[in-house]
Design an enzyme around this catalytic site. Structure first.
Site, PDB file in Angstrom:
ATOM      1  N   TYR A  33       4.814  -3.956  11.144  1.00  0.00           N
ATOM      2  CA  TYR A  33       4.298  -5.131  10.440  1.00  0.00           C
ATOM      3  C   TYR A  33       3.729  -4.762   9.082  1.00  0.00           C
ATOM      4  CZ  TYR A  33      -0.603  -3.864  11.342  1.00  0.00           C
ATOM      5  OH  TYR A  33      -1.806  -3.230  11.360  1.00  0.00           O
ATOM      6  N   LYS A 148       3.392   1.897  10.504  1.00  0.00           N
ATOM      7  CA  LYS A 148       2.536   0.716  10.728  1.00  0.00           C
ATOM      8  C   LYS A 148       3.098  -0.117  11.877  1.00  0.00           C
ATOM      9  CE  LYS A 148       0.090  -2.726   7.915  1.00  0.00           C
ATOM     10  NZ  LYS A 148      -1.279  -2.434   8.324  1.00  0.00           N
ATOM     11  N   GLU A 181      -9.740   7.249   9.099  1.00  0.00           N
ATOM     12  CA  GLU A 181      -9.610   5.924   8.467  1.00  0.00           C
ATOM     13  C   GLU A 181     -10.259   4.910   9.395  1.00  0.00           C
ATOM     14  OE1 GLU A 181      -5.557   4.550   8.238  1.00  0.00           O
ATOM     15  OE2 GLU A 181      -5.078   5.268  10.251  1.00  0.00           O
ATOM     16  N   LEU A 206      -2.746   5.978   7.832  1.00  0.00           N
ATOM     17  CA  LEU A 206      -1.756   5.115   7.189  1.00  0.00           C
ATOM     18  C   LEU A 206      -1.950   5.229   5.670  1.00  0.00           C
ATOM     19  CD1 LEU A 206       0.365   2.801   7.772  1.00  0.00           C
ATOM     20  CD2 LEU A 206      -1.501   1.241   7.200  1.00  0.00           C
TER      21      LEU A 206
HETATM   22  N1  PLP Z   1      -5.334   1.960   7.833  1.00  0.00           N
HETATM   23  C1  PLP Z   1      -5.070   1.123   8.862  1.00  0.00           C
HETATM   24  C2  PLP Z   1      -5.140   1.641  10.255  1.00  0.00           C
HETATM   25  C3  PLP Z   1      -4.726  -0.207   8.603  1.00  0.00           C
HETATM   26  O1  PLP Z   1      -4.450  -1.042   9.633  1.00  0.00           O
HETATM   27  C4  PLP Z   1      -4.698  -0.673   7.256  1.00  0.00           C
HETATM   28  C5  PLP Z   1      -4.360  -2.066   6.955  1.00  0.00           C
HETATM   29  O2  PLP Z   1      -4.149  -2.881   7.794  1.00  0.00           O
HETATM   30  C6  PLP Z   1      -4.992   0.234   6.241  1.00  0.00           C
HETATM   31  C7  PLP Z   1      -5.301   1.538   6.555  1.00  0.00           C
HETATM   32  C8  PLP Z   1      -4.973  -0.196   4.804  1.00  0.00           C
HETATM   33  O3  PLP Z   1      -3.663  -0.412   4.356  1.00  0.00           O
HETATM   34  P1  PLP Z   1      -3.313  -1.451   3.196  1.00  0.00           P
HETATM   35  O4  PLP Z   1      -4.157  -1.066   2.020  1.00  0.00           O
HETATM   36  O5  PLP Z   1      -1.882  -1.241   2.941  1.00  0.00           O
HETATM   37  O6  PLP Z   1      -3.644  -2.804   3.706  1.00  0.00           O
END
Ligand code: PLP
Length: 286
Positions: A33, A148, A181, A206
């Protein structure tokens, strides 16, 4: 005006938008997603989000449900049909519907769901003014969180734990005591020297699209960024801490495990990043 969602080839009233009970996303979390922010009528960093979606699909040997050009039209159309000026658009691709079996279905078609909803920007603005609190939790996810996927149960539980502790996010911590994170965000600190620090985007986290844009925002503001590990202890002693994600942009963290960061108020560095973000991010009209 009823909400409209896209599900497998049709735009349907949200209340009637269903996937089959043997969709592999439902049965195996065999789905990936993306979430893009919509701000002032623009989809933010859509190219980056769709690039990452392509990477997630490749890593799992899952096919795009349609050409990328057609995909972009669907995403923009869902935002447009829901008249979202500020909010988010959610995109989910699963390996499709097939009789339940662990093995990939032969010749199966991946399925696509796109939803969009309005979010009042005052909510996040208020959160940024107050700052959020985080707790730390031991990492208990698989080691491919760089993909993701919708397999987010550890994230759900960690965020529930944060809520029960009066906090808004949980930071996963590795076995060496280093911050990885958040449950749905990347984690950052600002050192006493004003250097931004965030964990390298290896397989342990991620690679946030917002994180990547913030590197450019920081460069524009003359701020130095270091991609390196940092411990929970270093974070607690930092000048500032914050999280980043498509829906929160850069959001100040004012306490970690109940300990205030600096004076317990949002820091000036994160607020300047937040302020400058929209000037730097890619903006595509919906
Ligand atoms: N890390 C995780 C586990 C996430 O679920 C998300 C966003 O949903 C992020 C980091 C941040 O990613 P982004 O800046 O692409 O939204």
């Amino acid at each position: 005006m009823p909400r409209i969602s896209y599900v497998n080839g049709r735009y349907a009233p949200h209340a009637d938008a269903y996937v089959h009970i043997e969709d592999r996303g439902y049965q195996f979390a065999d789905a990936v997603y993306e979430v893009c922010e919509v701000a002032k009528g623009y989809i933010v960093d859509m190219a980056g989000h769709l690039d990452r979606l392509g990477r997630s699909l490749d890593e799992l040997r899952m096919a795009w449900p349609m050409s990328r050009a057609a995909f972009e039209i669907v995403v923009r159309e869902v935002v447009r049909r829901n008249r979202v000026m500020n909010g988010l658009v959610y995109i989910q691709v699963s390996r499709g519907v097939a009789p339940r079996d662990f093995l990939f279905p032969a010749g199966g078609r991946s399925s696509l769901v796109v939803t969009a909803r309005k979010v009042n920007p005052a909510i996040n603005a208020g959160k940024a003014e107050a700052g959020i609190k985080v707790i730390t939790v031991p990492e208990n996810r698989w080691d491919r969180v760089d993909i993701k996927t919708v397999g987010l149960l550890p994230n759900v539980l960690a965020k529930e734990q944060a809520k029960a502790a009066g906090a808004q996010e949980a930071w996963f911590v590795d076995a060496d005591g280093n911050v990885k994170e958040g449950g749905s965000s990347n984690a950052w600190i600002v050192t006493k020297d004003g250097v931004l620090v965030t964990r390298p985007a290896d397989h342990g986290i991620l690679r946030g699209i917002t994180r990547t844009t913030l590197f450019k925002v920081a460069a524009g503001l003359g701020l130095k960024v270091e991609e390196r590990y940092f411990s929970v202890q270093e974070a607690k002693e930092a000048r500032e801490a914050f999280i980043s994600s498509a829906t929160t942009i850069a959001m100040p963290v004012v306490a970690i495990d109940g300990a205030p960061i600096a004076n317990g108020h949002p820091g000036s560095v994160v607020l300047s990043l937040r302020q400058a973000f929209f000037d730097v991010a890619e903006k595509r009209p919906a």
